[in-house]
Design a protein around this motif. Structure first.
Motif, PDB file in Angstrom:
ATOM      1  N   THR A  40      57.597   4.934 141.333  1.00  0.00           N
ATOM      2  CA  THR A  40      57.067   6.234 141.747  1.00  0.00           C
ATOM      3  C   THR A  40      55.779   6.570 141.011  1.00  0.00           C
ATOM      4  OG1 THR A  40      59.322   6.966 142.218  1.00  0.00           O
ATOM      5  CG2 THR A  40      57.636   8.674 142.013  1.00  0.00           C
ATOM      6  N   ILE A  41      55.724   6.309 139.725  1.00  0.00           N
ATOM      7  CA  ILE A  41      54.506   6.548 138.952  1.00  0.00           C
ATOM      8  C   ILE A  41      53.360   5.709 139.512  1.00  0.00           C
ATOM      9  CG2 ILE A  41      53.388   6.239 136.703  1.00  0.00           C
ATOM     10  CD1 ILE A  41      55.152   8.687 136.803  1.00  0.00           C
ATOM     11  N   LYS A  42      53.654   4.474 139.902  1.00  0.00           N
ATOM     12  CA  LYS A  42      52.634   3.609 140.496  1.00  0.00           C
ATOM     13  C   LYS A  42      52.090   4.230 141.785  1.00  0.00           C
ATOM     14  CE  LYS A  42      51.925  -1.136 142.184  1.00  0.00           C
ATOM     15  NZ  LYS A  42      51.590  -0.804 143.579  1.00  0.00           N
ATOM     16  N   SER A  43      52.993   4.762 142.623  1.00  0.00           N
ATOM     17  CA  SER A  43      52.565   5.409 143.869  1.00  0.00           C
ATOM     18  C   SER A  43      51.734   6.654 143.596  1.00  0.00           C
ATOM     19  CB  SER A  43      53.795   5.776 144.710  1.00  0.00           C
ATOM     20  OG  SER A  43      54.500   4.625 145.128  1.00  0.00           O
ATOM     21  N   ILE A  44      52.117   7.413 142.573  1.00  0.00           N
ATOM     22  CA  ILE A  44      51.366   8.614 142.211  1.00  0.00           C
ATOM     23  C   ILE A  44      49.950   8.239 141.757  1.00  0.00           C
ATOM     24  CG2 ILE A  44      51.210  10.539 140.578  1.00  0.00           C
ATOM     25  CD1 ILE A  44      54.296  10.576 140.578  1.00  0.00           C
ATOM     26  N   SER A  53      46.850  15.106 144.486  1.00  0.00           N
ATOM     27  CA  SER A  53      47.908  15.367 143.520  1.00  0.00           C
ATOM     28  C   SER A  53      49.258  15.183 144.205  1.00  0.00           C
ATOM     29  CB  SER A  53      47.785  16.777 142.943  1.00  0.00           C
ATOM     30  OG  SER A  53      47.999  17.742 143.965  1.00  0.00           O
ATOM     31  N   CYS A  54      50.329  15.277 143.432  1.00  0.00           N
ATOM     32  CA  CYS A  54      51.659  14.982 143.980  1.00  0.00           C
ATOM     33  C   CYS A  54      52.694  15.987 143.495  1.00  0.00           C
ATOM     34  CB  CYS A  54      52.120  13.583 143.562  1.00  0.00           C
ATOM     35  SG  CYS A  54      51.033  12.254 144.115  1.00  0.00           S
ATOM     36  N   THR A  55      53.681  16.237 144.339  1.00  0.00           N
ATOM     37  CA  THR A  55      54.882  16.929 143.907  1.00  0.00           C
ATOM     38  C   THR A  55      56.041  15.976 144.142  1.00  0.00           C
ATOM     39  OG1 THR A  55      56.255  18.925 144.096  1.00  0.00           O
ATOM     40  CG2 THR A  55      55.210  18.133 146.130  1.00  0.00           C
ATOM     41  N   VAL A  56      56.841  15.735 143.117  1.00  0.00           N
ATOM     42  CA  VAL A  56      57.821  14.656 143.116  1.00  0.00           C
ATOM     43  C   VAL A  56      59.223  15.203 143.333  1.00  0.00           C
ATOM     44  CG1 VAL A  56      58.730  12.702 141.806  1.00  0.00           C
ATOM     45  CG2 VAL A  56      56.345  13.392 141.512  1.00  0.00           C
ATOM     46  N   ASP A  57      59.927  14.600 144.288  1.00  0.00           N
ATOM     47  CA  ASP A  57      61.284  15.018 144.639  1.00  0.00           C
ATOM     48  C   ASP A  57      62.247  13.869 144.398  1.00  0.00           C
ATOM     49  OD1 ASP A  57      63.576  16.122 145.776  1.00  0.00           O
ATOM     50  OD2 ASP A  57      62.972  15.596 147.815  1.00  0.00           O
ATOM     51  N   ILE A  83      55.757  11.581 133.931  1.00  0.00           N
ATOM     52  CA  ILE A  83      54.511  12.196 134.401  1.00  0.00           C
ATOM     53  C   ILE A  83      53.610  12.527 133.209  1.00  0.00           C
ATOM     54  CG2 ILE A  83      53.541  14.293 135.437  1.00  0.00           C
ATOM     55  CD1 ILE A  83      55.962  14.277 137.356  1.00  0.00           C
ATOM     56  N   HIS A  84      54.207  13.119 132.185  1.00  0.00           N
ATOM     57  CA  HIS A  84      53.437  13.488 130.992  1.00  0.00           C
ATOM     58  C   HIS A  84      52.912  12.250 130.266  1.00  0.00           C
ATOM     59  CE1 HIS A  84      52.234  15.400 127.281  1.00  0.00           C
ATOM     60  NE2 HIS A  84      53.065  14.621 126.605  1.00  0.00           N
ATOM     61  N   GLU A  85      53.770  11.282 130.035  1.00  0.00           N
ATOM     62  CA  GLU A  85      53.382  10.103 129.258  1.00  0.00           C
ATOM     63  C   GLU A  85      52.317   9.275 129.960  1.00  0.00           C
ATOM     64  OE1 GLU A  85      57.003   8.025 128.486  1.00  0.00           O
ATOM     65  OE2 GLU A  85      57.788   9.585 127.139  1.00  0.00           O
ATOM     66  N   VAL A  88      49.560  11.397 134.766  1.00  0.00           N
ATOM     67  CA  VAL A  88      49.251  11.492 136.194  1.00  0.00           C
ATOM     68  C   VAL A  88      49.281  12.950 136.644  1.00  0.00           C
ATOM     69  CG1 VAL A  88      50.021   9.166 136.770  1.00  0.00           C
ATOM     70  CG2 VAL A  88      51.685  11.029 136.756  1.00  0.00           C
ATOM     71  N   ASP A  89      48.641  13.213 137.767  1.00  0.00           N
ATOM     72  CA  ASP A  89      48.546  14.565 138.309  1.00  0.00           C
ATOM     73  C   ASP A  89      49.732  14.789 139.252  1.00  0.00           C
ATOM     74  OD1 ASP A  89      47.864  17.010 139.350  1.00  0.00           O
ATOM     75  OD2 ASP A  89      46.009  16.332 140.327  1.00  0.00           O
ATOM     76  N   ALA A  90      50.783  15.410 138.728  1.00  0.00           N
ATOM     77  CA  ALA A  90      51.999  15.599 139.526  1.00  0.00           C
ATOM     78  C   ALA A  90      52.845  16.704 138.920  1.00  0.00           C
ATOM     79  CB  ALA A  90      52.806  14.306 139.598  1.00  0.00           C
ATOM     80  N   HIS A  91      53.682  17.296 139.759  1.00  0.00           N
ATOM     81  CA  HIS A  91      54.681  18.252 139.289  1.00  0.00           C
ATOM     82  C   HIS A  91      55.987  17.974 140.031  1.00  0.00           C
ATOM     83  CE1 HIS A  91      52.964  20.400 142.813  1.00  0.00           C
ATOM     84  NE2 HIS A  91      54.197  20.869 142.967  1.00  0.00           N
ATOM     85  N   ILE A  92      56.974  18.824 139.822  1.00  0.00           N
ATOM     86  CA  ILE A  92      58.329  18.561 140.319  1.00  0.00           C
ATOM     87  C   ILE A  92      58.739  19.542 141.398  1.00  0.00           C
ATOM     88  CG2 ILE A  92      60.783  18.486 139.668  1.00  0.00           C
ATOM     89  CD1 ILE A  92      59.195  16.210 138.459  1.00  0.00           C
TER      90      ILE A  92
END
Length: 323
Positions: A40-44, A53-57, A83-85, A88-92
């Motif tokens: 998922t991080i790779k896709s983001i 940007s992304c919102t992750v489900d 996401i933090h480590e 990447v630009d994403a939230h939940i």
């Protein structure tokens, strides 16, 4: 008719179980960003590189066992850390039923609070997704309690509900995602025709663009997108006050085009193996979405067994062969 069929398929336990087992053979990779956090991080990262940007489900909902709810909570916490480590630009985005709303309200709240607190440390947004009508008010109750202590949480307004205008006015000071709605709801609570739902959808978008904090406009409908673009230009609304949202795997060219044109764009990124019910409801929400996915798949010349009637049939056949 199609909406009822897709909703029925979304709750079929046999097909859901088969989808988890045979998902990649049936093209799940075209609608799900990964089966684990690393994928998922790779896709983001790939989407971020396109200015999106992304919102992750973390896929899953309607959980009735505490162990499963705690597992879902831990998975979401793992994604927050990842996401933090990885920067990447994403939230939940998350559904309350996945973390225990159907088990015990207080149990769900404690799980949700832990997630929101973890995200708050990194100034990361948490979007509380809305589900079927029976869960709407309890979800808003969870939100109201969280807002007493945290500011990094927002929610969803579903335009097919009669109560949507009242809800958007009450929560106008929040970051809101406005959607049409993807569950089958009775006429007592919801508009039934596409025309009524679309009209209310546009009305809600315009209201929040003019009066709200930040608006996430979730649609694949280019006519509505073009209407919004004209509306914000007419009313001098800053592009910093809104974003367009689409689902991972849907209308990719348009996602990239809007981002290149300077509009904020966010892709809804689902991950995990519990993808089947999610996908069926996306088609129930707008059956035309099926055509969008088919075009994506065939353009890429994959060997995907796609299509919901075909997919449902294939899943059934795969399951039958194992008996």
């Amino acid at each position: 008719m199609l909406k009822e069929i897709f909703i029925g398929l979304s709750t079929n336990q046999m097909l859901t179980a088969a989808a988890k087992k045979y998902g990649l053979k049936l093209g799940a990779q075209n609608v799900v960003a990964g089966t684990n956090v690393e994928e998922t991080i790779k896709s983001i990262r790939e989407l971020n590189a396109l200015g999106i940007s992304c919102t992750v489900d973390n896929l899953g909902e309607f959980v009735f066992e505490r162990e499963e709810a705690l597992k879902a909570k831990d998975s979401i916490l793992e994604v927050i850390e990842a996401i933090h480590e990885n920067g990447v630009d994403a939230h939940i985005s998350l559904k309350p039923t996945q973390i225990g709303l159907d088990i015990d309200y207080d149990f769900c709240y404690e799980n949700l609070k832990e997630i929101v607190a973890a995200a708050s440390k990194y100034d990361m947004h948490i979007n509380l997704d809305m589900e079927d009508y029976g869960h709407v008010q309890p979800s808003y109750d969870l939100l109201e309690t969280l807002l007493e202590e945290y500011s990094n949480v927002g929610t969803v307004i579903q335009s097919y509900f009669y109560r949507a205008q009242e809800d958007i006015e009450k929560h106008k000071d929040l970051r809101l995602r406005i959607v049409k709605g993807a569950y089958k709801e009775p006429v007592e609570y919801a508009y039934q025709t596409r025309e009524e739902i679309d009209a209310n959808f546009v009305q809600l978008i315009e209201y929040h663009l003019l009066n709200g904090k930040f608006t996430s406009i979730a649609t694949h409908d280019h006519n509505i997108i073009n209407h919004v673009i004209d509306f914000v230009e007419e009313h001098n609304i800053s592009r910093e006050k809104f974003e367009f949202q689409m689902l991972y795997g849907f209308r990719k060219d348009m996602q990239v085009d809007l981002a290149k044109r300077g509009y904020k764009f966010c892709t809804y990124v689902p991950f995990g193996d519990d993808w089947y019910g999610y996908f069926m409801r996306r088609l129930a929400e707008r059956p035309q979405n099926l055509n969008l996915v088919i075009k994506q798949v065939f353009n890429k010349r994959t060997n995907t067994a796609i299509g919901l009637f075909a997919g449902a049939y294939a899943l059934g056949r795969l399951t039958a062969k194992k008996k």
